[in-house]
Design a protein around this motif. Structure first.
Motif, PDB file in Angstrom:
ATOM      1  N   ILE A   1       0.805  -1.217   0.000  1.00  0.00           N
ATOM      2  CA  ILE A   1       0.000   0.000   0.000  1.00  0.00           C
ATOM      3  C   ILE A   1       0.844   1.275   0.000  1.00  0.00           C
ATOM      4  O   ILE A   1       0.294   2.365  -0.073  1.00  0.00           O
ATOM      5  N   HIS A   2       2.165   1.169   0.076  1.00  0.00           N
ATOM      6  CA  HIS A   2       3.037   2.336   0.105  1.00  0.00           C
ATOM      7  C   HIS A   2       3.784   2.470  -1.221  1.00  0.00           C
ATOM      8  O   HIS A   2       3.963   1.505  -1.941  1.00  0.00           O
ATOM      9  N   ARG A   3       4.238   3.693  -1.514  1.00  0.00           N
ATOM     10  CA  ARG A   3       5.081   3.945  -2.672  1.00  0.00           C
ATOM     11  C   ARG A   3       6.476   4.265  -2.180  1.00  0.00           C
ATOM     12  O   ARG A   3       6.660   5.118  -1.320  1.00  0.00           O
ATOM     13  N   VAL A   4       7.470   3.557  -2.703  1.00  0.00           N
ATOM     14  CA  VAL A   4       8.865   3.850  -2.383  1.00  0.00           C
ATOM     15  C   VAL A   4       9.607   4.111  -3.689  1.00  0.00           C
ATOM     16  O   VAL A   4       9.290   3.538  -4.724  1.00  0.00           O
ATOM     17  N   GLU A   5      10.570   5.001  -3.594  1.00  0.00           N
ATOM     18  CA  GLU A   5      11.365   5.367  -4.767  1.00  0.00           C
ATOM     19  C   GLU A   5      12.802   4.930  -4.523  1.00  0.00           C
ATOM     20  O   GLU A   5      13.369   5.186  -3.460  1.00  0.00           O
ATOM     21  N   PHE A   6      13.381   4.260  -5.490  1.00  0.00           N
ATOM     22  CA  PHE A   6      14.764   3.817  -5.391  1.00  0.00           C
ATOM     23  C   PHE A   6      15.647   4.815  -6.133  1.00  0.00           C
ATOM     24  O   PHE A   6      15.338   5.212  -7.253  1.00  0.00           O
ATOM     25  N   LEU A   7      16.749   5.214  -5.489  1.00  0.00           N
ATOM     26  CA  LEU A   7      17.659   6.222  -6.031  1.00  0.00           C
ATOM     27  C   LEU A   7      19.027   5.606  -6.268  1.00  0.00           C
ATOM     28  O   LEU A   7      19.475   4.755  -5.502  1.00  0.00           O
ATOM     29  N   ILE A   8      19.690   6.083  -7.313  1.00  0.00           N
ATOM     30  CA  ILE A   8      21.037   5.613  -7.632  1.00  0.00           C
ATOM     31  C   ILE A   8      21.994   6.804  -7.591  1.00  0.00           C
ATOM     32  O   ILE A   8      21.614   7.929  -7.910  1.00  0.00           O
TER      33      ILE A   8
ATOM     34  N   ARG B   1       5.592  -0.173  -5.634  1.00  0.00           N
ATOM     35  CA  ARG B   1       4.652  -0.304  -4.530  1.00  0.00           C
ATOM     36  C   ARG B   1       5.277  -1.267  -3.529  1.00  0.00           C
ATOM     37  O   ARG B   1       5.937  -2.237  -3.911  1.00  0.00           O
ATOM     38  N   ALA B   2       5.071  -1.004  -2.241  1.00  0.00           N
ATOM     39  CA  ALA B   2       5.744  -1.799  -1.215  1.00  0.00           C
ATOM     40  C   ALA B   2       4.920  -1.860   0.058  1.00  0.00           C
ATOM     41  O   ALA B   2       3.987  -1.086   0.259  1.00  0.00           O
ATOM     42  N   ARG B   3       5.313  -2.788   0.890  1.00  0.00           N
ATOM     43  CA  ARG B   3       4.800  -2.872   2.256  1.00  0.00           C
ATOM     44  C   ARG B   3       5.928  -2.393   3.159  1.00  0.00           C
ATOM     45  O   ARG B   3       7.026  -2.955   3.141  1.00  0.00           O
TER      46      ARG B   3
ATOM     47  N   ASN C   1       8.258   8.630   2.239  1.00  0.00           N
ATOM     48  CA  ASN C   1       7.717   9.784   2.971  1.00  0.00           C
ATOM     49  C   ASN C   1       8.687  10.967   2.969  1.00  0.00           C
ATOM     50  O   ASN C   1       8.913  11.615   3.986  1.00  0.00           O
ATOM     51  N   ASN C   2       9.299  11.231   1.814  1.00  0.00           N
ATOM     52  CA  ASN C   2      10.253  12.335   1.620  1.00  0.00           C
ATOM     53  C   ASN C   2      11.472  12.248   2.535  1.00  0.00           C
ATOM     54  O   ASN C   2      12.091  13.263   2.849  1.00  0.00           O
ATOM     55  N   GLN C   3      11.840  11.055   2.984  1.00  0.00           N
ATOM     56  CA  GLN C   3      13.044  10.849   3.778  1.00  0.00           C
ATOM     57  C   GLN C   3      13.895   9.791   3.099  1.00  0.00           C
ATOM     58  O   GLN C   3      13.372   8.826   2.545  1.00  0.00           O
ATOM     59  N   LEU C   4      15.219   9.978   3.149  1.00  0.00           N
ATOM     60  CA  LEU C   4      16.139   9.037   2.527  1.00  0.00           C
ATOM     61  C   LEU C   4      16.588   7.975   3.521  1.00  0.00           C
ATOM     62  O   LEU C   4      16.871   8.275   4.685  1.00  0.00           O
TER      63      LEU C   4
ATOM     64  N   LEU D   1      11.189  -9.449  -2.373  1.00  0.00           N
ATOM     65  CA  LEU D   1      12.421  -9.065  -1.699  1.00  0.00           C
ATOM     66  C   LEU D   1      12.099  -8.440  -0.350  1.00  0.00           C
ATOM     67  O   LEU D   1      11.119  -7.697  -0.220  1.00  0.00           O
ATOM     68  N   GLN D   2      12.932  -8.713   0.619  1.00  0.00           N
ATOM     69  CA  GLN D   2      12.840  -8.081   1.927  1.00  0.00           C
ATOM     70  C   GLN D   2      14.054  -7.173   2.059  1.00  0.00           C
ATOM     71  O   GLN D   2      15.192  -7.628   1.971  1.00  0.00           O
ATOM     72  N   ILE D   3      13.812  -5.890   2.274  1.00  0.00           N
ATOM     73  CA  ILE D   3      14.882  -4.886   2.321  1.00  0.00           C
ATOM     74  C   ILE D   3      14.926  -4.286   3.713  1.00  0.00           C
ATOM     75  O   ILE D   3      13.894  -3.883   4.260  1.00  0.00           O
ATOM     76  N   LYS D   4      16.120  -4.228   4.291  1.00  0.00           N
ATOM     77  CA  LYS D   4      16.332  -3.553   5.561  1.00  0.00           C
ATOM     78  C   LYS D   4      16.979  -2.212   5.246  1.00  0.00           C
ATOM     79  O   LYS D   4      18.026  -2.166   4.584  1.00  0.00           O
ATOM     80  N   ALA D   5      16.337  -1.127   5.675  1.00  0.00           N
ATOM     81  CA  ALA D   5      16.846   0.209   5.385  1.00  0.00           C
ATOM     82  C   ALA D   5      16.930   1.026   6.671  1.00  0.00           C
ATOM     83  O   ALA D   5      16.071   0.898   7.559  1.00  0.00           O
ATOM     84  N   ILE D   6      17.965   1.857   6.765  1.00  0.00           N
ATOM     85  CA  ILE D   6      18.204   2.688   7.950  1.00  0.00           C
ATOM     86  C   ILE D   6      18.206   4.143   7.538  1.00  0.00           C
ATOM     87  O   ILE D   6      18.814   4.514   6.524  1.00  0.00           O
ATOM     88  N   LYS D   7      17.525   4.982   8.323  1.00  0.00           N
ATOM     89  CA  LYS D   7      17.453   6.411   8.006  1.00  0.00           C
ATOM     90  C   LYS D   7      18.813   7.065   8.160  1.00  0.00           C
ATOM     91  O   LYS D   7      19.546   6.774   9.099  1.00  0.00           O
ATOM     92  N   GLN D   8      19.121   7.952   7.216  1.00  0.00           N
ATOM     93  CA  GLN D   8      20.401   8.676   7.271  1.00  0.00           C
ATOM     94  C   GLN D   8      20.436   9.631   8.427  1.00  0.00           C
ATOM     95  O   GLN D   8      19.499  10.238   8.794  1.00  0.00           O
TER      96      GLN D   8
END
Length: 104
Positions: free
Chosen positions: A8-15, A37-39, A78-81, A97-104
């Motif tokens: 239900i969420h939208r995530v954007e991948f950046l390079i 689209r992501a959970r 949510n406008n955060q990297l 895929l299961q992705i673990k991400a940490i806020k900068q």
């Protein structure tokens, strides 16, 4: 089997792109690669108060399998990297895929 209704969420991948400026210093900028689209689940929030208080937010992001998603990318949610810490195809089916991400 994937339950698409959970995404239900939208995530954007950046390079990262690297360019040299007029002083020959390398400038790194993050440009959008694709949106999926992501959970998204907030797994933990840690607050440390060494010298200055800081908060570390860890997300678990689940998306449909895409071969270009690697740990070299960043995620914008949510406008955060967020820095991608790990990308796991945990059931080796090539479906999610299961992705673990940490806020900068």
């Amino acid at each position: 089997m994937i339950n698409i209704g959970r995404y239900i969420h939208r995530v954007e991948f950046l390079i990262a792109t690297h360019q040299k400026d007029e002083f020959k210093a390398v400038q790194t900028t993050w440009v959008p690669l694709f949106t999926r689209r992501a959970r998204v689940i907030t797994k933990s929030t840690k607050t440390t108060t060494d010298i200055t208080p800081s908060t570390q937010i860890e997300l678990e992001i689940r998306v449909r399998f895409h071969p270009d998603i690697t740990a070299e990318l960043q995620v914008k949610f949510n406008n955060q990297l967020y820095i991608i810490d790990s990308v796991i195809d945990y059931d080796n089916s090539g479906s999610e895929l299961q992705i673990k991400a940490i806020k900068q």
